[in-house]
Design a protein around this motif. Structure first.
Motif, PDB file in Angstrom:
ATOM      1  N   THR A  88       0.860  -1.180   0.000  1.00 10.21           N
ATOM      2  CA  THR A  88       0.000   0.000   0.000  1.00 10.21           C
ATOM      3  C   THR A  88       0.894   1.226   0.000  1.00 10.21           C
ATOM      4  N   GLY A  89       0.330   2.357  -0.324  1.00 13.77           N
ATOM      5  CA  GLY A  89       1.131   3.580  -0.409  1.00 13.77           C
ATOM      6  C   GLY A  89       1.927   3.556  -1.702  1.00 13.77           C
ATOM      7  N   GLY A  90       3.193   3.849  -1.608  1.00 12.88           N
ATOM      8  CA  GLY A  90       4.053   3.797  -2.779  1.00 12.88           C
ATOM      9  C   GLY A  90       4.207   5.118  -3.507  1.00 12.88           C
ATOM     10  N   LEU A  91       3.798   6.219  -2.884  1.00 11.51           N
ATOM     11  CA  LEU A  91       3.967   7.519  -3.527  1.00 11.51           C
ATOM     12  C   LEU A  91       5.320   8.107  -3.148  1.00 11.51           C
ATOM     13  N   LEU A  92       6.057   8.536  -4.146  1.00  5.56           N
ATOM     14  CA  LEU A  92       7.349   9.179  -3.939  1.00  5.56           C
ATOM     15  C   LEU A  92       7.248  10.606  -4.444  1.00  5.56           C
ATOM     16  N   ASN A  93       7.553  11.557  -3.581  1.00  5.26           N
ATOM     17  CA  ASN A  93       7.579  12.971  -3.970  1.00  5.26           C
ATOM     18  C   ASN A  93       9.024  13.418  -4.113  1.00  5.26           C
ATOM     19  N   TYR A  94       9.283  14.177  -5.147  1.00 13.90           N
ATOM     20  CA  TYR A  94      10.604  14.798  -5.263  1.00 13.90           C
ATOM     21  C   TYR A  94      10.461  16.159  -5.906  1.00 13.90           C
ATOM     22  N   TRP A  95      11.463  16.981  -5.675  1.00 16.71           N
ATOM     23  CA  TRP A  95      11.490  18.351  -6.160  1.00 16.71           C
ATOM     24  C   TRP A  95      12.656  18.468  -7.140  1.00 16.71           C
ATOM     25  N   PRO A  96      12.392  18.422  -8.452  1.00 15.79           N
ATOM     26  CA  PRO A  96      13.475  18.422  -9.439  1.00 15.79           C
ATOM     27  C   PRO A  96      14.368  19.655  -9.382  1.00 15.79           C
ATOM     28  N   GLU A  97      13.846  20.777  -8.943  1.00 13.93           N
ATOM     29  CA  GLU A  97      14.631  22.006  -8.905  1.00 13.93           C
ATOM     30  C   GLU A  97      15.243  22.288  -7.532  1.00 13.93           C
ATOM     31  N   ASP A  98      15.177  21.331  -6.629  1.00 16.10           N
ATOM     32  CA  ASP A  98      15.734  21.521  -5.285  1.00 16.10           C
ATOM     33  C   ASP A  98      17.236  21.734  -5.368  1.00 16.10           C
ATOM     34  N   ASP A  99      17.733  22.689  -4.588  1.00 18.45           N
ATOM     35  CA  ASP A  99      19.172  22.986  -4.600  1.00 18.45           C
ATOM     36  C   ASP A  99      19.974  22.001  -3.752  1.00 18.45           C
ATOM     37  N   LYS A 100      19.307  21.028  -3.154  1.00 20.11           N
ATOM     38  CA  LYS A 100      19.898  19.909  -2.415  1.00 20.11           C
ATOM     39  C   LYS A 100      20.511  20.247  -1.070  1.00 20.11           C
ATOM     40  N   ALA A 101      20.586  21.484  -0.681  1.00 21.40           N
ATOM     41  CA  ALA A 101      21.128  21.755   0.647  1.00 21.40           C
ATOM     42  C   ALA A 101      20.965  23.193   1.101  1.00 21.40           C
ATOM     43  N   LYS A 102      20.820  24.109   0.184  1.00 20.19           N
ATOM     44  CA  LYS A 102      20.854  25.515   0.565  1.00 20.19           C
ATOM     45  C   LYS A 102      19.603  25.968   1.308  1.00 20.19           C
ATOM     46  N   ALA A 103      18.453  25.422   0.959  1.00 16.22           N
ATOM     47  CA  ALA A 103      17.206  25.835   1.605  1.00 16.22           C
ATOM     48  C   ALA A 103      16.749  24.761   2.590  1.00 16.22           C
ATOM     49  N   PRO A 104      16.116  25.158   3.692  1.00 17.54           N
ATOM     50  CA  PRO A 104      15.589  24.155   4.621  1.00 17.54           C
ATOM     51  C   PRO A 104      14.445  23.361   3.982  1.00 17.54           C
ATOM     52  N   LEU A 105      14.213  22.162   4.475  1.00 16.99           N
ATOM     53  CA  LEU A 105      13.168  21.307   3.906  1.00 16.99           C
ATOM     54  C   LEU A 105      11.801  21.969   3.923  1.00 16.99           C
ATOM     55  N   ASP A 106      11.504  22.738   4.956  1.00 14.70           N
ATOM     56  CA  ASP A 106      10.181  23.357   5.028  1.00 14.70           C
ATOM     57  C   ASP A 106       9.997  24.479   4.001  1.00 14.70           C
ATOM     58  N   ALA A 107      11.059  24.819   3.275  1.00 16.07           N
ATOM     59  CA  ALA A 107      10.939  25.823   2.214  1.00 16.07           C
ATOM     60  C   ALA A 107      10.499  25.194   0.882  1.00 16.07           C
ATOM     61  N   LEU A 108      10.487  23.857   0.807  1.00 18.23           N
ATOM     62  CA  LEU A 108      10.036  23.196  -0.425  1.00 18.23           C
ATOM     63  C   LEU A 108       8.544  23.443  -0.602  1.00 18.23           C
ATOM     64  N   ARG A 109       8.163  23.858  -1.807  1.00 19.67           N
ATOM     65  CA  ARG A 109       6.766  24.211  -2.071  1.00 19.67           C
ATOM     66  C   ARG A 109       6.035  23.023  -2.681  1.00 19.67           C
ATOM     67  N   GLU A 110       4.830  22.757  -2.187  1.00 21.04           N
ATOM     68  CA  GLU A 110       4.009  21.651  -2.683  1.00 21.04           C
ATOM     69  C   GLU A 110       3.798  21.719  -4.191  1.00 21.04           C
TER      70      GLU A 110
END
Length: 121
Positions: A88-110
């Protein structure tokens, strides 16, 4: 996830040592047919948009894995993922434009995320 103290997970293939060395880990040395079979499956199911001769050093195997929002810290280059079996489940979310370290995780926009349903792959 909340309340979980560990995850059923193992890495097969090459791992880096703290001294800068690279070697096959114990699971790979003890069960060489398992990563060989996984590499064969990967070669037979290579996505068309990856270059011929796609190289990788390790395969991570998880069971019953449900992760909090995080960044994979040791990935370099493209990554691949596949789901096997009934789950069950199996959803993977990713952010292709994420800078990988510069911004905190809570700055990622839905609205910037891409969701992959691993049950449909």
């Amino acid at each position: 996830p909340e309340g979980a103290s560990w995850v059923n997970s193992d890495t097969l293939g090459l791992i880096g040592g703290y001294d800068g060395s690279v070697s096959a880990n114990a699971a790979t040395r003890h069960y060489p047919s398992v990563p060989r079979l996984m590499c064969r499956w990967l070669a037979d199911h290579m996505p068309k948009d990856l270059p011929q001769g796609f190289m990788f050093t390790s395969i991570n195997v998880n069971r019953g894995y449900a992760a909090k929002l995080h960044r994979d810290g040791n990935n370099d280059g493209p990554s691949m993922i596949a789901g096997f079996g009934e789950f069950t489940g199996g959803l993977l979310n990713y952010w292709p434009e994420d800078d990988k370290a510069k911004a905190p995780l809570d700055a990622l926009r839905e609205e910037d995320k891409v969701t992959i349903d691993l049950r449909k792959k």
